[in-house]
Design an enzyme around this catalytic site. Structure first.
Site, PDB file in Angstrom:
ATOM      1  N   SER A 425     -55.619  41.710 -27.118  1.00  0.00           N
ATOM      2  CA  SER A 425     -56.958  41.483 -27.653  1.00  0.00           C
ATOM      3  C   SER A 425     -57.905  40.868 -26.640  1.00  0.00           C
ATOM      4  CB  SER A 425     -56.870  40.572 -28.887  1.00  0.00           C
ATOM      5  OG  SER A 425     -56.211  39.360 -28.570  1.00  0.00           O
ATOM      6  N   HIS A 446     -56.591  48.759 -28.650  1.00  0.00           N
ATOM      7  CA  HIS A 446     -56.796  47.488 -29.348  1.00  0.00           C
ATOM      8  C   HIS A 446     -57.262  47.745 -30.775  1.00  0.00           C
ATOM      9  CE1 HIS A 446     -59.177  43.510 -29.831  1.00  0.00           C
ATOM     10  NE2 HIS A 446     -57.964  43.419 -30.348  1.00  0.00           N
ATOM     11  N   GLU A 458     -60.438  50.014 -29.791  1.00  0.00           N
ATOM     12  CA  GLU A 458     -60.976  49.950 -28.435  1.00  0.00           C
ATOM     13  C   GLU A 458     -59.961  50.607 -27.502  1.00  0.00           C
ATOM     14  OE1 GLU A 458     -63.724  45.956 -28.127  1.00  0.00           O
ATOM     15  OE2 GLU A 458     -61.572  45.697 -27.967  1.00  0.00           O
ATOM     16  N   ASN A 496     -64.037  41.219 -29.248  1.00  0.00           N
ATOM     17  CA  ASN A 496     -63.664  39.803 -29.205  1.00  0.00           C
ATOM     18  C   ASN A 496     -64.587  38.997 -28.292  1.00  0.00           C
ATOM     19  OD1 ASN A 496     -61.624  39.897 -31.056  1.00  0.00           O
ATOM     20  ND2 ASN A 496     -60.001  40.217 -29.558  1.00  0.00           N
TER      21      ASN A 496
END
Length: 653
Positions: A425, A446, A458, A496
């Protein structure tokens, strides 16, 4: 047999057979699906005029409308024309013209039968409802519905009134308000479809019988219609508003409320409902909400072109049976792939298998489908599935040395061409791959928690990767029904990276004594699906702390955040974090009053918007459109605002 002289058309073909049956086929040129563009509608006008002439001279006994596309019947109006159509000087006349055309089809003295397979959505369903009888293929590919609400509008080609005529007000309004797509059996149960067949090749024969038998669809029974009559209609409308308000606000998504208003005014008369469509539809089409939702739609559609063509995946191996790894494995099994799930022992894998079973029962209709999905998800503590897998996904704890050790033992076991992926992540791929013999094979895939709800994956590209590896990764995401956004390997990647300042900013305010309930309510008032504190609990406080540390955000040892992590109060998954959780729901106290809740929400999301600009500036994603769609799909950022950067551009963030 001499064929009647017909106007030349690009989107339609017509032939008359020896029984004087007319076979009308739609086949939008150069497109994977059929759509009702303005040109297609104008062509249909000229054809209907000929049908009227041929019917009056008894040269045509009926018309059968079919699709020439494998993808389905008609996917709706041509969304690419919506921006131009939002012009108030153009749209009302275009709607009236289409209303008049569909009314002429309905008024034809000969039967008109629609044969439906695959997608029959929006304007396509409205055209089908203007036909006298509808036959659909009863398989899993058939989807029937009105998705217009997802574009900030409601059906505008007469579908509001005709669906109420057929299904009754409660069922018809429900599918229009939710945008839900029905399977053929459900559509038949609602009386939107009159007959089901098992295979597409049976449509023509059944449609022929329907025309020769002069079959005509029956309207909804009186017991259903009564809910749209008299005082009951206002009662039903108010209940619909209450249910809608639980999901969206009128100022954010005006379309469902405008549809309910239309129903309350005219729901007892389906023809009046159709006449009233234009007045309420036109302002919606040009609204900021609809404009932003169209942008989101086109950005989402563009992601479908990212996958490498011809890539196929049958077997997946997931390493790590925690919440993320287990849920990724279950999702892949749900989507039809054979999945082996690896962890230290079967006892650690079993909870993931149990969660998978719950997912299968929730998403699949029949017991044999659930059983088959369970068989596709297999515990594999020794990793025997690695050598057979087309895709290997690591989803263990977010620690560099652990990930490096796992991949170091995998490289020689892979079959040629297999995807090697990490669900990291926040850690750059170059660091994870630095000891690999072929670092170019490692990509990032991800996923986001909860896997079954958030559509984004992702696809992370390192400096080692080539277009081939990234294309295969995007193709895999698409194969399991996810939306891939390609991002550059950088700490936190896209989602993130932008989420962390937003969530930590809210946490710091709670640490300073502000109400977590108020902050969460403010974010929701802005348009977020949940507030930042509830989101932190949902992500997991341990995951949040790990990502924050990886991105260089300090978490004071004495803070409540650090203390909760130390005490094992990790949020939703442990039953307590900033909130206590019962049956998957945060237990919230009273929300204090605030003079400008949405304004406070804008203040809260500002760090997210600021960081999105930084990420685009650094080239983590190539442009603002991809940044916006990635943040929407990965965080649920208010779609009606068009994404964080579009919201700032419009002065809303």
């Amino acid at each position: 047999m001499i064929q009647p002289q017909m106007p030349e058309t690009k989107h339609w073909s017509f032939r008359r057979d020896v029984e004087n049956l007319g076979w009308l086929t739609i086949n939008t040129p150069g497109a994977p699906v059929n759509t009702l563009s303005r040109e297609a509608i104008m062509e249909l006008e000229t054809l209907v005029e000929r049908f009227e002439d041929l019917a009056s001279s008894h040269e045509l006994v009926g018309v059968i409308l079919l699709s020439g596309k494998d993808s389905g019947f008609i996917a709706g109006a041509d969304v690419s024309e919506f921006d131009a159509m939002s012009d108030f000087s153009v749209l009302p006349e275009a709607l009236k013209r289409t209303h008049a055309l569909f009314a002429r089809i309905e008024a034809l003295k000969i039967p008109v039968v629609a044969g439906i397979h695959g997608f029959c959505l929006g304007g396509g369903l409205e055209l089908a409802l203007a036909c006298h009888y509808r036959i659909a293929v009863n398989n899993d590919k058939t989807r029937i519905g009105f998705p217009e609400v997802n574009l900030g509008i409601f059906p505008g080609f007469g579908g509001t009134g005709r669906s109420i005529r057929q299904a009754g007000p409660v069922d018809a309004m429900q599918i229009m308000l939710t945008g839900k797509m029905l399977r053929a059996g459900a559509a038949r149960g609602m009386n939107l479809v009159d007959k089901l067949v098992r295979h597409r090749d049976m449509l023509a024969w059944e449609a022929r019988k329907a025309v020769l038998g002069k079959r005509k669809s029956r309207e909804a029974a009186l017991v259903k219609k009564v809910m749209g009559m008299g005082p009951a209609r206002s009662y039903v409308a108010n209940k619909m508003r209450e249910q809608t308000a639980k999901k969206v606000r009128r100022e954010h998504y005006p379309a469902p409320y405008a549809l309910i208003d239309l129903f309350e005014a005219h729901g007892n008369d389906w023809r009046a409902m159709i006449r009233g469509e234009t007045e309420r539809f036109v302002p919606l089409m040009g609204s900021e909400t609809a404009t932003n939702l169209r942008r989101v739609f086109f950005a989402s559609e563009s992601l479908k072109k990212l996958g490498a063509k011809g890539a196929k995946f049958a077997r997946v191996h997931v390493i790590g049976a925690g919440v993320m790894g287990g849920d990724i494995a279950a999702w892949c099994a749900l989507k039809g792939m054979s999945v082996t799930l690896q962890d230290l022992d079967v006892e650690r894998i079993q909870p993931a298998l149990d969660r998978g079973k719950k997912l299968f029962k929730k998403r699949l209709r029949k017991k044999f489908e659930v059983d088959a999905a369970e068989l596709r998800l297999e515990a594999d503590p020794t990793g025997k599935g690695i050598s057979r897998a087309d895709v290997i996904i690591e989803a263990v704890v977010e620690k560099l040395e652990v990930k490096q050790s796992i991949f170091g033992g995998l490289e020689d076991k892979l079959k040629p061409g297999a995807i090697l992926a990490t669900n990291t992540s926040s850690i750059e791929l170059e660091r994870i791959a630095e000891h690999l013999k072929q670092p170019e094979r490692l990509i990032g895939l991800h996923f986001f928690n909860p896997v079954a709800q958030l559509p984004l994956v992702e696809v992370i590209r390192s400096t080692f990767n080539t277009d081939a590896e990234i294309g295969k990764g995007a193709a895999f995401a698409l194969a399991i029904g996810k939306s891939p956004v390609v991002v550059k390997s950088a700490p936190g990647f896209l989602v993130n990276r932008v989420l962390m300042p937003y969530m930590l900013g809210a946490v710091q305010r709670v640490e300073a004594g502000e109400s977590k309930e108020l902050l969460d309510a403010a974010a929701v008032a802005f348009g977020m699906p949940m507030g930042p504190i509830e989101l932190m609990d949902t992500v997991g406080l341990d995951v949040g702390k790990s990502v924050a540390t990886e991105l260089g955000h300090a978490i004071p040892v004495e803070s409540k955040f650090a203390t909760l992590v130390k005490d094992g109060k990790l949020g939703r998954k442990s039953g307590e974090g900033f909130y206590k959780w019962v049956d998957g729901k945060a237990q919230k106290g009273e929300t204090p009053d605030h003079a400008d809740l949405a304004g406070l929400g804008r203040e809260l999301v500002k760090p997210l918007v600021d960081m999105t600009e930084v990420v685009v500036g650094e080239g983590v994603v190539p442009n603002a459109d991809l940044a916006d769609i990635g943040v929407i799909l990965g965080t649920g950022f208010a779609p009606f605002r068009g994404g964080p950067l579009r919201a700032r551009q419009n002065g809303k963030a």
